[in-house]
Design an enzyme around this catalytic site. Structure first.
Site, PDB file in Angstrom:
ATOM      1  N   ALA A   1       0.820  -1.217   0.000  1.00 31.47           N
ATOM      2  CA  ALA A   1       0.000   0.000   0.000  1.00 31.47           C
ATOM      3  C   ALA A   1       0.852   1.265   0.000  1.00 31.47           C
ATOM      4  O   ALA A   1       0.468   2.282  -0.587  1.00 31.47           O
ATOM      5  CB  ALA A   1      -0.929  -0.015   1.211  1.00 31.47           C
ATOM      6  N   PHE A   2       2.004   1.196   0.648  1.00 29.26           N
ATOM      7  CA  PHE A   2       2.871   2.380   0.711  1.00 29.26           C
ATOM      8  C   PHE A   2       3.259   2.865  -0.693  1.00 29.26           C
ATOM      9  O   PHE A   2       3.472   4.064  -0.902  1.00 29.26           O
ATOM     10  CB  PHE A   2       4.128   2.038   1.524  1.00 29.26           C
ATOM     11  CG  PHE A   2       5.018   3.212   1.798  1.00 29.26           C
ATOM     12  CD1 PHE A   2       4.741   4.076   2.859  1.00 29.26           C
ATOM     13  CD2 PHE A   2       6.126   3.471   1.007  1.00 29.26           C
ATOM     14  CE1 PHE A   2       5.551   5.172   3.102  1.00 29.26           C
ATOM     15  CE2 PHE A   2       6.945   4.559   1.250  1.00 29.26           C
ATOM     16  CZ  PHE A   2       6.662   5.413   2.299  1.00 29.26           C
TER      17      PHE A   2
ATOM     18  N   ILE B   1      -3.454  -4.256   7.128  1.00 28.94           N
ATOM     19  CA  ILE B   1      -4.048  -5.008   8.246  1.00 28.94           C
ATOM     20  C   ILE B   1      -3.117  -4.926   9.446  1.00 28.94           C
ATOM     21  O   ILE B   1      -1.906  -5.184   9.337  1.00 28.94           O
ATOM     22  CB  ILE B   1      -4.301  -6.473   7.823  1.00 28.94           C
ATOM     23  CG1 ILE B   1      -5.258  -6.494   6.616  1.00 28.94           C
ATOM     24  CG2 ILE B   1      -4.878  -7.275   8.992  1.00 28.94           C
ATOM     25  CD1 ILE B   1      -5.535  -7.858   6.034  1.00 28.94           C
TER      26      ILE B   1
ATOM     27  N   ARG C   1     -15.147  -7.000   4.123  1.00 28.62           N
ATOM     28  CA  ARG C   1     -15.278  -5.803   3.289  1.00 28.62           C
ATOM     29  C   ARG C   1     -14.708  -5.988   1.881  1.00 28.62           C
ATOM     30  O   ARG C   1     -14.603  -5.027   1.117  1.00 28.62           O
ATOM     31  CB  ARG C   1     -14.573  -4.620   3.987  1.00 28.62           C
ATOM     32  CG  ARG C   1     -15.325  -4.172   5.236  1.00 28.62           C
ATOM     33  CD  ARG C   1     -14.477  -3.424   6.230  1.00 28.62           C
ATOM     34  NE  ARG C   1     -15.264  -2.992   7.391  1.00 28.62           N
ATOM     35  CZ  ARG C   1     -15.599  -3.809   8.412  1.00 28.62           C
ATOM     36  NH1 ARG C   1     -15.191  -5.088   8.425  1.00 28.62           N
ATOM     37  NH2 ARG C   1     -16.344  -3.368   9.407  1.00 28.62           N
TER      38      ARG C   1
ATOM     39  N   HIS D   1       4.001  -0.572  12.837  1.00 20.49           N
ATOM     40  CA  HIS D   1       4.195  -0.476  11.388  1.00 20.49           C
ATOM     41  C   HIS D   1       2.885  -0.165  10.665  1.00 20.49           C
ATOM     42  O   HIS D   1       2.846   0.644   9.726  1.00 20.49           O
ATOM     43  CB  HIS D   1       4.787  -1.801  10.879  1.00 20.49           C
ATOM     44  CG  HIS D   1       5.255  -1.753   9.464  1.00 20.49           C
ATOM     45  ND1 HIS D   1       6.319  -0.994   9.046  1.00 20.49           N
ATOM     46  CD2 HIS D   1       4.795  -2.373   8.350  1.00 20.49           C
ATOM     47  CE1 HIS D   1       6.492  -1.158   7.746  1.00 20.49           C
ATOM     48  NE2 HIS D   1       5.575  -1.978   7.307  1.00 20.49           N
TER      49      HIS D   1
ATOM     50  N   ALA E   1      -4.872  -3.213   1.016  1.00 20.89           N
ATOM     51  CA  ALA E   1      -5.363  -3.716   2.311  1.00 20.89           C
ATOM     52  C   ALA E   1      -4.235  -3.617   3.325  1.00 20.89           C
ATOM     53  O   ALA E   1      -3.215  -4.298   3.200  1.00 20.89           O
ATOM     54  CB  ALA E   1      -5.822  -5.165   2.171  1.00 20.89           C
TER      55      ALA E   1
ATOM     56  N   THR F   1       2.893  -4.553  15.670  1.00 20.69           N
ATOM     57  CA  THR F   1       3.826  -3.427  15.833  1.00 20.69           C
ATOM     58  C   THR F   1       3.189  -2.152  15.290  1.00 20.69           C
ATOM     59  O   THR F   1       2.165  -2.212  14.601  1.00 20.69           O
ATOM     60  CB  THR F   1       5.135  -3.682  15.042  1.00 20.69           C
ATOM     61  OG1 THR F   1       4.835  -3.552  13.641  1.00 20.69           O
ATOM     62  CG2 THR F   1       5.704  -5.059  15.324  1.00 20.69           C
TER      63      THR F   1
HETATM   64  N1  INI Z   1       1.590  -3.206   2.966  1.00 20.29           N
HETATM   65  C1  INI Z   1       0.263  -3.397   2.780  1.00 20.29           C
HETATM   66  O1  INI Z   1      -0.239  -3.159   1.675  1.00 20.29           O
HETATM   67  N2  INI Z   1      -0.498  -3.868   3.794  1.00 20.29           N
HETATM   68  C2  INI Z   1       0.014  -4.140   5.029  1.00 20.29           C
HETATM   69  O2  INI Z   1      -0.766  -4.583   5.917  1.00 20.29           O
HETATM   70  C3  INI Z   1       1.390  -3.924   5.253  1.00 20.29           C
HETATM   71  N3  INI Z   1       1.971  -4.216   6.525  1.00 20.29           N
HETATM   72  O3  INI Z   1       1.215  -4.417   7.486  1.00 20.29           O
HETATM   73  O4  INI Z   1       3.173  -4.219   6.685  1.00 20.29           O
HETATM   74  C4  INI Z   1       2.173  -3.443   4.168  1.00 20.29           C
HETATM   75  N4  INI Z   1       3.514  -3.226   4.311  1.00 20.29           N
HETATM   76  C5  INI Z   1       4.394  -3.060   3.191  1.00 20.29           C
HETATM   77  C6  INI Z   1       4.476  -1.617   2.693  1.00 20.29           C
HETATM   78  O5  INI Z   1       3.270  -1.222   2.087  1.00 20.29           O
HETATM   79  C7  INI Z   1       5.587  -1.443   1.655  1.00 20.29           C
HETATM   80  O6  INI Z   1       5.342  -2.262   0.547  1.00 20.29           O
HETATM   81  C8  INI Z   1       6.976  -1.778   2.209  1.00 20.29           C
HETATM   82  O7  INI Z   1       7.221  -1.080   3.418  1.00 20.29           O
HETATM   83  C9  INI Z   1       8.077  -1.404   1.180  1.00 20.29           C
HETATM   84  O8  INI Z   1       8.083   0.008   0.913  1.00 20.29           O
END
Ligand code: INI
Length: 157
Positions: free
Chosen positions: A57-58, A82, A127, A88, A80, A86
């Site tokens: 998602a990031f 979740i 959802r 994070h 998504a 932590t």
């Molecule tokens: N990315 C998600 O899309 N969902 C998550 O729940 C998630 N968690 O929980 O860590 C997640 N992490 C990865 C992040 O989006 C990046 O892809 C990663 O940090 C690399 O930049």
């Protein structure tokens, strides 16, 4: 006489970009299928839908920003996030939401937010085609409304 301007739900002719993350892919694929089905059932041409996959998602906002220039009427962001054990989750969820909002503010087309942020997998399943519907489909419906609205809001010449 007051003039009301609203979008509609006819997706024919719309060029749609979908950015979807692979993290929690069992959920995000349901969001994606829900979005595509909704678009097509409202008249969108499958050939006018471009799906961009990103790792998590990031990465959604950066890809959404990049495809704004690819001749689109609307961009739909799906993911998504979740909660784990932590902090994070909070960073990823917050940055994804504010990142998409920032892209949306700068774009000339609507950029839609269909990213689930849930406490557990069950809430996400509920959802993404479960008992609380499919957020991907809902976001696609809102995307059609916003894209057709924006077409009516072109500057007067
Ligand atoms: N990315 C998600 O899309 N969902 C998550 O729940 C998630 N968690 O929980 O860590 C997640 N992490 C990865 C992040 O989006 C990046 O892809 C990663 O940090 C690399 O930049």
């Amino acid at each position: 006489m007051v003039k009301f301007i609203e979008g509609g739900l006819d997706a024919s002719g719309l060029k749609v970009g979908i950015v979807v993350s692979r993290f929690n892919t069992s959920i995000t694929e349901h969001l994606l299928n829900g979005a595509i089905n909704e678009l097509v059932s409202h008249g969108a041409d499958e050939n006018a839908i471009e799906v961009i996959r990103v790792p998590g998602a990031f990465e959604i906002p950066m890809a959404a920003k990049k495809i704004c220039s690819r001749d689109k009427d609307v961009i739909i962001c799906l993911g998504a996030v979740i909660r784990g054990g932590t902090p994070h989750f909070d960073y990823v969820a917050t940055e994804t939401a504010s990142g998409v909002a920032s892209v949306a503010r700068d774009a000339d087309i609507p950029v839609m937010f269909g990213v689930l942020t849930t406490d557990n997998i069950k809430q996400a399943e509920d959802r993404s085609g479960g008992k609380f519907g499919n957020k991907g489909a809902e976001t696609a419906l809102a995307a059609i409304e916003m894209a057709t609205l924006f077409k009516k809001l072109q500057p007067l010449t």
